[in-house]
Write an enzyme that holds these catalytic residues in place. Structure first.
Site, PDB file in Angstrom:
ATOM      1  N   PRO A1319       0.841  -1.198   0.000  1.00 21.20           N
ATOM      2  CA  PRO A1319       0.000   0.000   0.000  1.00 21.20           C
ATOM      3  C   PRO A1319       0.883   1.258   0.000  1.00 21.20           C
ATOM      4  O   PRO A1319       1.908   1.303   0.676  1.00 21.20           O
ATOM      5  CB  PRO A1319      -0.783  -0.103   1.307  1.00 21.20           C
ATOM      6  CG  PRO A1319      -0.627  -1.509   1.750  1.00 21.20           C
ATOM      7  CD  PRO A1319       0.662  -2.007   1.220  1.00 21.20           C
ATOM      8  N   THR A1324       5.620   9.432   2.084  1.00 18.26           N
ATOM      9  CA  THR A1324       6.405  10.404   2.864  1.00 18.26           C
ATOM     10  C   THR A1324       7.082   9.787   4.081  1.00 18.26           C
ATOM     11  O   THR A1324       7.756  10.492   4.832  1.00 18.26           O
ATOM     12  CB  THR A1324       5.518  11.563   3.373  1.00 18.26           C
ATOM     13  OG1 THR A1324       4.590  11.023   4.323  1.00 18.26           O
ATOM     14  CG2 THR A1324       4.784  12.259   2.247  1.00 18.26           C
ATOM     15  N   SER A1391       4.362  16.785   7.354  1.00 18.96           N
ATOM     16  CA  SER A1391       4.303  16.299   5.977  1.00 18.96           C
ATOM     17  C   SER A1391       2.907  16.395   5.386  1.00 18.96           C
ATOM     18  O   SER A1391       2.647  15.852   4.331  1.00 18.96           O
ATOM     19  CB  SER A1391       4.743  14.839   5.962  1.00 18.96           C
ATOM     20  OG  SER A1391       3.854  14.092   6.800  1.00 18.96           O
ATOM     21  N   PHE A1394       1.479  16.200   1.753  1.00 18.58           N
ATOM     22  CA  PHE A1394       1.600  15.025   0.883  1.00 18.58           C
ATOM     23  C   PHE A1394       1.163  13.717   1.536  1.00 18.58           C
ATOM     24  O   PHE A1394       0.767  12.784   0.850  1.00 18.58           O
ATOM     25  CB  PHE A1394       3.059  14.873   0.411  1.00 18.58           C
ATOM     26  CG  PHE A1394       3.496  15.992  -0.475  1.00 18.58           C
ATOM     27  CD1 PHE A1394       3.192  15.970  -1.830  1.00 18.58           C
ATOM     28  CD2 PHE A1394       4.160  17.104   0.026  1.00 18.58           C
ATOM     29  CE1 PHE A1394       3.552  17.017  -2.667  1.00 18.58           C
ATOM     30  CE2 PHE A1394       4.526  18.150  -0.795  1.00 18.58           C
ATOM     31  CZ  PHE A1394       4.222  18.107  -2.143  1.00 18.58           C
ATOM     32  N   SER A1395       1.285  13.611   2.864  1.00 25.50           N
ATOM     33  CA  SER A1395       0.943  12.329   3.493  1.00 25.50           C
ATOM     34  C   SER A1395      -0.576  12.159   3.531  1.00 25.50           C
ATOM     35  O   SER A1395      -1.337  13.129   3.432  1.00 25.50           O
ATOM     36  CB  SER A1395       1.551  12.239   4.892  1.00 25.50           C
ATOM     37  OG  SER A1395       1.160  13.352   5.665  1.00 25.50           O
ATOM     38  N   GLU A1463       1.644  -0.438   9.362  1.00 23.59           N
ATOM     39  CA  GLU A1463       2.707  -0.175   8.385  1.00 23.59           C
ATOM     40  C   GLU A1463       2.561  -1.018   7.120  1.00 23.59           C
ATOM     41  O   GLU A1463       3.529  -1.550   6.571  1.00 23.59           O
ATOM     42  CB  GLU A1463       4.089  -0.372   9.025  1.00 23.59           C
ATOM     43  CG  GLU A1463       4.302   0.588  10.195  1.00 23.59           C
ATOM     44  CD  GLU A1463       5.699   0.549  10.808  1.00 23.59           C
ATOM     45  OE1 GLU A1463       6.469  -0.352  10.442  1.00 23.59           O
ATOM     46  OE2 GLU A1463       5.994   1.420  11.646  1.00 23.59           O
ATOM     47  N   GLY A1467      -3.129  -5.191   5.704  1.00 25.10           N
ATOM     48  CA  GLY A1467      -4.156  -5.066   4.683  1.00 25.10           C
ATOM     49  C   GLY A1467      -4.230  -3.647   4.198  1.00 25.10           C
ATOM     50  O   GLY A1467      -3.404  -2.811   4.575  1.00 25.10           O
ATOM     51  N   ARG A1607      16.961  20.403   3.740  1.00 21.29           N
ATOM     52  CA  ARG A1607      17.760  19.177   3.850  1.00 21.29           C
ATOM     53  C   ARG A1607      18.180  18.713   2.451  1.00 21.29           C
ATOM     54  O   ARG A1607      19.340  18.388   2.201  1.00 21.29           O
ATOM     55  CB  ARG A1607      16.915  18.092   4.524  1.00 21.29           C
ATOM     56  CG  ARG A1607      17.619  16.766   4.634  1.00 21.29           C
ATOM     57  CD  ARG A1607      16.634  15.634   4.846  1.00 21.29           C
ATOM     58  NE  ARG A1607      15.769  15.444   3.673  1.00 21.29           N
ATOM     59  CZ  ARG A1607      14.780  14.556   3.614  1.00 21.29           C
ATOM     60  NH1 ARG A1607      14.509  13.807   4.657  1.00 21.29           N
ATOM     61  NH2 ARG A1607      14.037  14.445   2.531  1.00 21.29           N
ATOM     62  N   TYR A1670      12.900  15.511  18.884  1.00 22.90           N
ATOM     63  CA  TYR A1670      13.455  15.319  17.544  1.00 22.90           C
ATOM     64  C   TYR A1670      14.939  15.664  17.588  1.00 22.90           C
ATOM     65  O   TYR A1670      15.316  16.700  18.146  1.00 22.90           O
ATOM     66  CB  TYR A1670      12.869  16.369  16.598  1.00 22.90           C
ATOM     67  CG  TYR A1670      11.743  15.954  15.718  1.00 22.90           C
ATOM     68  CD1 TYR A1670      11.997  15.477  14.435  1.00 22.90           C
ATOM     69  CD2 TYR A1670      10.428  16.091  16.117  1.00 22.90           C
ATOM     70  CE1 TYR A1670      10.955  15.153  13.580  1.00 22.90           C
ATOM     71  CE2 TYR A1670       9.375  15.762  15.275  1.00 22.90           C
ATOM     72  CZ  TYR A1670       9.654  15.295  14.007  1.00 22.90           C
ATOM     73  OH  TYR A1670       8.626  14.984  13.160  1.00 22.90           O
TER      74      TYR A1670
END
Ligand SMILES: Cc1cc2nc3c(=O)[nH]c(=O)nc-3n(C[C@H](O)[C@H](O)[C@H](O)COP(=O)(O)OP(=O)(O)OC[C@H]3O[C@@H](n4cnc5c(N)ncnc54)[C@H](O)[C@@H]3O)c2cc1C
Length: 1759
Positions: A1319, A1324, A1391, A1394-1395, A1463, A1467, A1607, A1670
């Site tokens: 899937p 991202t 993100s 796009f995510s 993850e 499914g 980055r 982070y």
């Protein structure tokens, strides 16, 4: 319609003439009226005053930095500001309030008939306003004329008027006068004085100080003082000598008096010089003994050499006769003319009496005293003369008498009725000369009465007049020649220019007095000075004494320039005084302000009082401005205990009244009949006037006038007010009174004066070289051979060693306006423009900014054209051809780009090499501390500057001497060879670089040779030396590296002798190729230098060997990298740096040019809307790019940061990483759209493809699409794609199902034919979740299931706050869709553009606003999953019912809990029901600054306690990220930001390298937000934080979106960076962060990676029990074979430390393959089994075979 007049009257505009008049007048005044026609504009005026008060305040602050007591300044400023405010408010009042006393102002207002308002029916208030404007207009009109002169054209007239006018406003004076209600004489005088100080008159009187003629005078005249000149081309040529005496003629005998005096001694010299020509056999000198010296020994001094400023020592007689011959010809008779028998000894009497033959008695002795009593005047001026005439008679000779030209009483003459060469016409019947003489001797009243009657100003002139009569009466018995010189001045040619005898007299004395004491002896009007050079007088005498033929009918001669002389031969008293003042100001005897003030006091003011001829009136003024202040000053000094100064002053007492004594000579023009008529150009009056001044100066100090000191602690400031105990802001006055410059230049000039005084010993200007240059330029411009009207631009090109350079040349122009150099337009790099405050000041000081190294810059051409067209004759530009400052004083390779643009922009050009030499530069220590190679740190912000200023004020900066010199100009045109011109320029610059003992000591130490040897070698090489030692000496270098940079000041002289061409050109880029033969000393120094250079290379080679030993690729090593391993036993920087560069260069370092790397071909098409970038994060239309070598910019219209230049970003990264970023070479750029990617082919055979097509409509087999779907967005993913040659396995096909049926079809097909489904949401993830298993792990074909077509919002239930949405929707699309319903999901991971929803669920994402809306697990209520084992899964469905959702339920294990974090293993998530909330009523940003990381953590912990009442997003960034944030704000931050910074760092004590920041987003109802704010404030207060406002908060919050772009920009240049996150409890947070940072740094170091690790941390999500942290790590991957892999290895080490110190494997990024091994090791066996059992049950065939997390069996990814 009527027009309102300023006087309140009306103007009927129906009359045509009135309309015409109205428009005519309106044109003139319109500008003012527009300006002041609204209240807002009035406020503007008031604002200007506030600005002025601020400027005044700034001056005050500055004054604290000086040694002057600031009290006087405070008083000055208070008065000044008060006056300013009063003036403005007064002006703004309506004219109705102008009271009767202000009659003059009122009259001025009435004069203005300008219609001020054009109104049909003006109201009362408009009427009042109009009147007020009338007052303003009249005021402005009155004052505006004065403005431009003071502040230059760049300041608008209005501004100048407002800021300046009040200083010298006559109106203010009138007010004051009104207060006193008096019109007393004193007040009138004061008023006149005040108005004389109006700027207009000031400026006009300043003109001679700054015009171009002055330069010529400086060069030609000031330089010519003391030189001998060819008599043939001098005025003496006007007086040809009589023919030589016949050889048969008997020798002549001369008997002379007065030969020790000024005229007599030169006459003696002239006679001796021509003794043979005139056959002079014998000379008897009648002289008195004096001061213990016999008469004879008084002549010894004429043979003594006296030092000359510009030439060899000079002796008056030594060069015309030997002492022996002198003694043979000359006999000195000791006696006194007035004594009986001349007081001679018997022998001498006999000798005298025995003289026979051709005898001339020359009586040149006189007492030029205007104050003698008549009796004494009779004795010295008459008796002596008669006795000498008698002697001549007795010896049968002739008599020569020196009288004076001023023997005509008060006869004022005109040019057509000059004073004749006849006796003064006295009434002989009434005033018989003999009787007058007797009356003088016996004291009777006749003589005084006659003196008065004929208007003789003094006894001198009177007695001379009487004497002439008596001598003439006796001339029938004795041939008598009377010579009448006027004021006798110094020589114009012989014996040298400016010779003035042994004592200063008249004009010379006047100049000397002024230069010495600033006490003006002269109240000088604009009348011609009746002066005649002494050598002209003596030559004239020679001509007449030795004339071949006697002219008995004429025996009286005026020796003065007669009527008919050319005006150029004459000069006026006032001009003389200006020249003297100018001379003193330029030669550093006092400030220009003092000069200006005294000039006004003594020459302008008094001469305005119409005192012509009225001695009494003149004396009145003299008393007020000279005598009384003089005596007052003495009194004041005595009272305040300055008795020594008082005593010194008292000595000047006798000179104070000289103006009165000289009144007669100055009060009017004199016209004489004379044989001496100066034709045009025979005698230059201006030059002669200057010689008079220089002669005066020479009596004070015998120094050559080649250099002047313009600043520094040794700079003498002898001011008029110097002796007074009350200090005045003299520097300020000086800055204001200089003739050129705008307000910025004056301000900077003022500040610089103070700074230079505190930091340098002296700033010397080589005046000679500059004046020579300016004369050359003036000549060039005059010639204009290339056609009329072409402008001739002067390019001043100084050496560049310090930031001081930017100002020093302008400072020279400002300080010495006599040079006639315009203040140059300074070409500075863009970095300057962005400096807070300084950038603005630089622009105000005529700097213009260019992009450095950025290729052709159209803006530059434009600015050059503007500058060039502005100045009529041509512009003065200042350019640093070396570009940046030479950090180690080498002559680095000059740049040519700017010069090419310059030539291209038109006109003629001259290049002027300028050498600015420093003993020590201000930047020296910091430059030496810069160990890096390549690009250096920028200019530094306000902080560094402030620290430096503090040091300066504390007297800790000692730079020694500075010298500025010009060299010969170089013609430069479009035909010139630019390379050649700049080489020549640099060579000329190098010659005039000055070397001092300071440099020699440092160089000798570095080379290990003796200072003597080096001094000799430098002398042989022709180096310019700084004489003497500097006191106080500059602070010595503290490091070896600094010593080398000091040493290089003088070592370039040896560059041509070096064997290594590389080192030679490093040391001196333009070193002349052929060196003159070297002396042994030079060779010895060159050898020592070569040895040091070789040693540096050896050190570099050793470092390279070490790195190769560590496994690095030698040919990919960067210079910084090698630097890290360079042993300090070898020579330090700067030698070290070049040693490394040379060694690396020889290894063939193969950095690839960007241009070469780029593929040829057509420009790619513009990206489509919202198209995603390939091989980089984000939208294709947004990316960071380089705009020039240093400046980065984000190209984007989406983000706020887009379009802002970021000049500090690269320097910041270089600083933090300790490497230089080679921006010229892209190492790993993203593939271009045209780049052909290389990847394995799809494994799907046709049959499989067909089957696929039967279940899904949209499928792609495109390589790029497959590659994109095989990676996420971690740095390793990006690096793999950018490699172009993709070695990893990628999906064989990408399917885009658009509904659940297609999805289910795919799953069924996969099960049936043996496919693996991966899937794909937004791709991202940063945990290698999309990485395909290898062929060994998974032989089946792999299909990526891209969910992007399933992106619909199925329903929104606003009542219950729920929505059902398909899984492929991106965060961006979802937000937009929900907005339509007035709701939000509130989930915003960084993100989110796009995510996708499915991805969030599958990775267990966490958003920025989780404090209010929760993490994904809190938001998702239900999910729909298609499994490979159990088909569609839906937790709450009853058969046949819809998939309605509930909220929280307790129904055992929940489906959503199974798939959150799955993850892609379990499914396909096809949709989810999510919680939505109403849009917040209030949404705000805020930020908090805290002193340290620990304070920041404590603050976060505290705020976590606020529970639901904390801001929706709270992020703490550490110091590194805080500073990065500042850098990403762009530009220089401007004045406001600089002030804010100052407030934070200086005011609130935040340490720039310690402080941290928290960015906050607050959302909710107004009450909620208020409560959130309150909690923030309370927490901030508890930890000494400072709430820093919304803009910083917003900038910080939005910046997150830019980080991934950044980055990937870094990756292009070899910088590898990535973030990794964890959850940690508060108790472990600080220790863990410190531990991880240390571990990363250590690992970085141990692996030998270039530079240092840039590792920083931020806390992003808050929980009551802990927080998400982070980490960001960036490294320079240069030289590493696989930097990305090395990065991941270091990250693995960091992760191990995280776990060790209490952190989790992940907080929200998930596991994927990247952290699978770590999780495997961290999880219990039972749990792992359970997870795999669930997987087996849901997906028995492992269709979803991504192998992420625990489902991968620990294989796969990097960790
Ligand atoms: C610049 C940047 C910022 C980021 N910021 C954050 C952040 O603030 N918070 C955060 O949590 N994460 C963040 N991430 C990580 C990433 O965005 C998240 O992991 C995100 O949830 C991934 O979603 P995606 O749609 O891109 O999934 P993908 O990357 O496409 O896939 C991720 C995993 O989910 C699976 N998957 C995707 N869709 C489905 C589906 N419909 N059904 C089943 N499985 C599916 C995939 O198979 C894969 O295993 C960031 C990443 C980047 C590059």
């Amino acid at each position: 319609m009527v027009a309102l007049r300023s006087d309140g009257g009306e103007m009927d505009l129906s009359v045509p003439e009135n309309i015409a008049a109205f428009f005519e007048i309106y044109k003139v005044y319109g500008k003012f009226l527009e300006y002041y026609s609204t209240r807002a504009k009035e406020a503007f005026i008031a604002g200007l005053i506030v600005v002025q008060a601020c400027v005044a305040g700034a001056f005050l602050v500055m004054s604290f930095t000086s040694v002057q007591i600031p009290l006087a300044v405070i008083a000055y400023i208070i008065l000044d500001t008060a006056l300013a405010l009063w003036m403005v408010f007064d002006i703004l009042k309506s004219s109705a309030q102008i009271n009767d006393r202000d009659k003059q102002l009122r009259t001025a207002c009435m004069k203005i008939s300008a219609p001020l308002l054009l109104l049909p029916d003006p109201s009362a208030s408009q009427l009042r306003q109009a009147r007020a404007f009338g007052a303003i207009a009249s005021y402005l009109e009155h004052e505006s004329v004065i403005s431009a002169n003071l502040f230059g054209a760049r300041i608008t007239k209005e501004l100048a008027v407002r800021v300046v006018a009040h200083f010298f406003s006559p109106r203010a004076f009138l007010r004051i006068q009104g207060w006193f209600g008096t019109t007393s004489r004193a007040m009138r005088f004061l008023g006149s004085f005040w108005s004389s100080l109006k700027m207009r008159s000031l400026a006009s009187s300043l003109r001679p100080f700054g015009n171009r003629r002055s330069t010529r005078e400086m060069r030609l005249y000031w330089g010519s003082y003391g030189k001998t000149s060819d008599p043939a081309s001098s005025p003496l040529a006007l007086l040809p000598l009589p023919p030589p005496a016949s050889p048969d003629a008997p020798p002549r005998t001369l008997i002379m008096t007065g030969t020790t005096g000024f005229v007599g001694s030169l006459l003696l010299r002239d006679i001796l010089e021509h003794r043979r020509r005139f056959n002079v056999g014998k000379i008897l000198l009648l002289s008195r003994p004096k001061r213990g010296k016999t008469a004879a020994s008084r002549y010894d001094a004429f043979f003594d050499p006296t030092p000359m400023p510009n030439a060899d020592p000079f002796s008056l007689l030594g060069d015309v006769i030997s002492r022996e011959e002198f003694q043979n010809i000359v006999t000195v008779l000791e006696g006194d003319v007035l004594e009986p028998g001349f007081g001679l000894s018997e022998a001498d009497s006999e000798l005298l009496a025995a003289q026979t033959g051709d005898i001339s008695v020359i009586h040149a002795a006189a007492a030029v005293s205007f104050t003698q009593p008549l009796v004494d005047a009779a004795a010295s001026n008459i008796t002596a003369a008669l006795k000498m005439q008698e002697l001549a008679k007795g010896l049968g000779g002739k008599y020569v008498h020196f009288s004076t030209a001023f023997v005509h009483g008060n006869n004022l003459t005109e040019a057509d009725a000059p004073l004749r060469e006849t006796l003064f016409n006295i009434d002989l019947a009434k005033h018989d000369p003999q009787k007058l003489y007797e009356s003088m001797v016996n004291g009777s009243g006749l003589a005084p009465e006659a003196q008065r009657a004929y208007g003789f100003p003094n006894t001198y002139c009177f007695s001379k007049c009487v004497c002439e009569h008596l001598l003439t009466a006796r001339s029938s018995e004795t041939p008598t020649l009377i010579l009448r010189p006027a004021i006798v001045g110094p020589s114009c040619a012989s014996p040298y220019r400016g010779w003035a005898g042994s004592r200063a007299s008249t004009l010379v004395a006047g100049a000397l007095l002024y230069l010495k004491s600033r006490m003006s002896a002269w109240h000088l009007p604009d009348n011609i000075v009746p002066v005649i050079p002494v050598d002209v007088v003596t030559r004239f005498a020679l001509v007449k004494i030795f004339a071949a033929e006697e002219t008995p009918e004429k025996n009286i001669f005026n020796v003065v320039w007669g009527v008919g002389s050319h005006p150029s031969a004459l000069f006026t008293w006032q001009r003389f005084s200006e020249m003297t003042i100018q001379l003193g100001a330029v030669s550093d005897m006092y400030s220009r302000f003092t000069g200006l003030l005294t000039q006004h006091l003594f020459t302008v003011l008094v001469t305005r009082q119409n005192v012509e001829g009225d001695l009494a009136k003149f004396m009145f003024y003299h008393r007020w401005i000279s005598r009384m202040p003089f005596e007052g000053k003495i009194k004041l000094l005595e009272l305040t205990g300055y008795s020594a100064a008082a005593a010194r002053l008292k000595k000047m007492d006798s000179f104070v009244d000289l103006p009165v004594l000289f009144f007669n000579f100055t009060r009017s023009n004199f016209y004489f009949q004379s044989d001496l008529v100066a034709p045009s150009h025979a005698f230059d009056g201006a030059e002669y006037m200057t010689l008079c001044g220089l002669a005066g100066k020479n009596f004070l100090e015998k120094t050559a006038f080649t250099h002047t000191t313009i600043a520094g602690s040794a700079h003498k400031t002898k001011e008029l007010i110097k002796d007074l105990p009350v200090p005045l802001p003299t520097d300020l006055l000086w800055a204001v009174s200089n003739p050129q410059g705008n307000i910025w230049i004056r301000l900077v000039g003022y500040i610089l004066t103070k700074i230079l005084r505190l930091t340098t010993t002296s700033v010397e200007v080589d005046l000679e070289s500059f004046s020579e240059l300016m004369v050359h330029i003036a000549d060039e411009r005059r010639i204009a051979p290339d056609g009329e009207g072409e402008r001739h631009h002067i390019i001043l090109a100084p050496t560049h060693r310090s930031l001081y350079d930017f100002l020093l040349l302008s400072y020279v122009c400002f300080t010495v306006p006599e040079l006639g150099m315009d203040l140059p337009h300074i070409c500075a790099a863009n970095d300057f423009a962005s400096l807070p405050i300084l950038g603005h000041v630089a622009a105000g000081c005529r700097a213009f900014f260019i992009r450095r190294g950025g290729g052709r810059d159209p803006a530059l051409k434009k600015s050059l054209e503007v500058i060039k067209t502005k100045s009529k004759s041509g512009a003065f530009l200042e350019v640093f051809v070396e570009g940046t400052r030479s950090r180690d004083r080498r002559f680095v390779r000059p740049k040519t780009g700017f010069l090419r643009s310059l030539v291209a922009s038109g006109g003629k050009h001259t290049l002027v090499p300028i050498s600015i030499s420093y003993e020590k530069t201000p930047e020296q220590a910091s430059f030496a501390g810069e160990n890096r190679i390549g690009p250096k740190s920028g200019l530094g912000g306000g902080d560094g500057l402030l620290d430096w200023v503090v040091k300066v004020v504390r007297g800790k900066v000692r730079l020694g001497r500075v010298r500025i010199a010009a060299s010969s100009p170089i013609a430069f045109s479009d035909k010139s060879n630019v390379e050649h011109s700049v080489r020549l320029l640099q060579q000329l610059q190098s010659k005039r670089v000055c070397v001092s003992a300071y440099h020699i000591a440092a160089a000798a130490q570095c080379l290990d040779i003796t200072p003597d040897l080096l001094t000799r070698a430098l002398g042989d090489a022709g180096a310019e030396m700084w004489e003497g030692a500097c006191s106080p000496p500059p602070t010595p270098p503290t490091t070896k590296s600094e010593s080398w940079s000091v040493a290089l000041q003088c070592l370039h002289h040896f560059a041509p002798l070096l064997e290594s061409p590389e080192w030679s050109s490093w040391l001196f880029a333009s070193a002349p190729s052929s060196a003159a033969p070297a002396s042994p000393a030079m060779t010895a120094v060159a050898n020592a230098l070569s040895a040091a250079f070789e040693n540096a290379e050896r050190g570099a080679q050793a470092a390279v060997d070490t790195l190769v030993g560590k496994g690095f690729n030698a040919c990919e090593l960067s210079a910084e990298h090698v630097l890290g391993y360079y042993d300090c036993a070898y020579p330090p920087a700067p030698l070290r740096n070049n040693g490394i560069k040379l060694v690396i260069g020889r290894l063939g370092n193969k950095a690839v040019e960007v241009v070469a790397e780029r593929e040829e071909g057509e420009e790619p098409p513009a990206p489509g809307p919202d198209e995603e970038a390939f091989g980089a994060w984000g939208f294709a239309d947004s990316k960071f790019v380089l705009t020039d070598k240093k400046t980065v910019m984000m190209q984007s219209s989406r983000y706020k940061i887009g379009g802002q230049p970021l000049p500090k970003l690269i320097p910041f990264l270089e600083e933090e990483l300790g490497v230089s970023i080679d921006v010229a070479h892209e190492k790993l750029p993203p593939p271009r759209p045209t780049t052909k990617m290389r990847v394995h082919a799809s494994a799907l055979v046709d049959a499989q493809r067909e089957r696929l097509s039967s279940v899904v409509a949209e499928i792609s087999y495109d390589d790029r699409v497959r590659i994109r779907h095989g990676f996420g967005h971690a740095q390793s993913d990006i690096a793999a794609i950018r490699a172009v040659d993709v070695t990893a396995r990628v999906p064989d096909a990408v399917c885009y199902p658009s509904n659940e049926t297609e999805c289910q079809g795919l799953i069924d097909l996969a099960r049936a034919v043996g496919l693996v489904l991966l899937p794909f949401g937004g791709g991202t993830n940063v945990a290698q979740m999309l990485l395909c298993p290898t062929h060994e792990q998974e032989p089946r074909p792999i299909i990526s299931v891209d969910m992007s077509r399933m992106c619909r919002v199925l329903w929104v239930d606003q009542v219950n706050g729920l929505a059902r949405v398909e899984a492929g929707i991106t965060g961006r699309a979802l937000n937009e869709a929900l907005l339509q319903y007035g709701v939000t999901m509130g989930h915003e991971p960084d993100s989110f553009e796009f995510s996708t929803l499915g991805g969030w669920v599958a990775t267990k994402a966490s958003g920025m606003k989780k404090n209010r809306y929760g993490n994904i697990e809190d938001i998702v209520r239900e999910v729909s999953v298609l499994s490979a084992g159990g088909g569609p899964l839906w937790q709450h469905h009853a058969p046949g019912t819809s998939r309605d959702a509930f909220g929280r339920v307790a129904c055992g294990v929940e489906l959503k809990d199974l798939v959150i974090g799955s993850e892609g293993n379990f499914g396909l998530i096809v949709d989810a029901t999510i919680r939505v909330s109403a849009l917040p009523a209030v949404s705000e940003f805020d930020s908090v600054l805290l002193h340290s990381w620990s304070d920041g953590v404590a603050f976060m912990r505290d705020l976590a306690g606020a529970g639901a009442n904390k801001p929706v997003s709270v992020r703490l960034v550490d110091n590194e990220q805080f500073r990065l944030g500042q850098v990403l704000k762009g530009g220089g931050g401007g004045v406001v930001s600089a002030l804010q910074k100052m407030l934070v760092t200086r005011g609130r004590g935040f340490e720039p390298k310690e402080m941290v920041a928290v960015t906050l987003k607050l959302e909710g109802s107004a009450d909620e937000v208020a409560l959130q704010k309150k909690n923030v404030k309370a927490s901030a207060r508890r930890f000494a934080g400072m709430v820093a406002g919304a803009s910083s908060g917003e900038a910080g919050y939005n910046l997150t979106y830019a980080i991934a772009y950044l980055r990937d920009f870094g990756l292009s240049f070899g910088l590898v960076a990535e973030s990794f996150e964890t959850f940690v409890n508060f108790s472990n947070l600080s220790v863990m962060v410190a531990g991880v940072k240390a571990a990363v740094r250590e690992e970085h170091r141990a692996r030998g990676i270039a530079g240092v690790a840039l590792v920083s941390a931020r806390v992003t999500q808050l929980y009551s029990e802990g927080a998400c942290v982070y980490f960001y790590y960036m490294m320079d991957g240069s030289g590493l074979k696989n930097p990305s892999a090395v990065f991941d290895e270091i990250e693995a080490t960091a992760r191990a430390t995280i776990l060790e110190l209490g952190g989790s494997v992940s907080h929200h990024h998930g596991i994927g393959k990247h952290r699978a091994r770590v999780l495997e090791e961290a999880s219990g066996a039972g749990f792992k089994e359970a997870v795999r059992a669930v997987k087996d049950s849901l997906d028995p065939g492992n269709v979803f075979g991504a192998r992420n997390g625990l489902c991968g069996g620990g294989g796969g990814g990097g960790q």
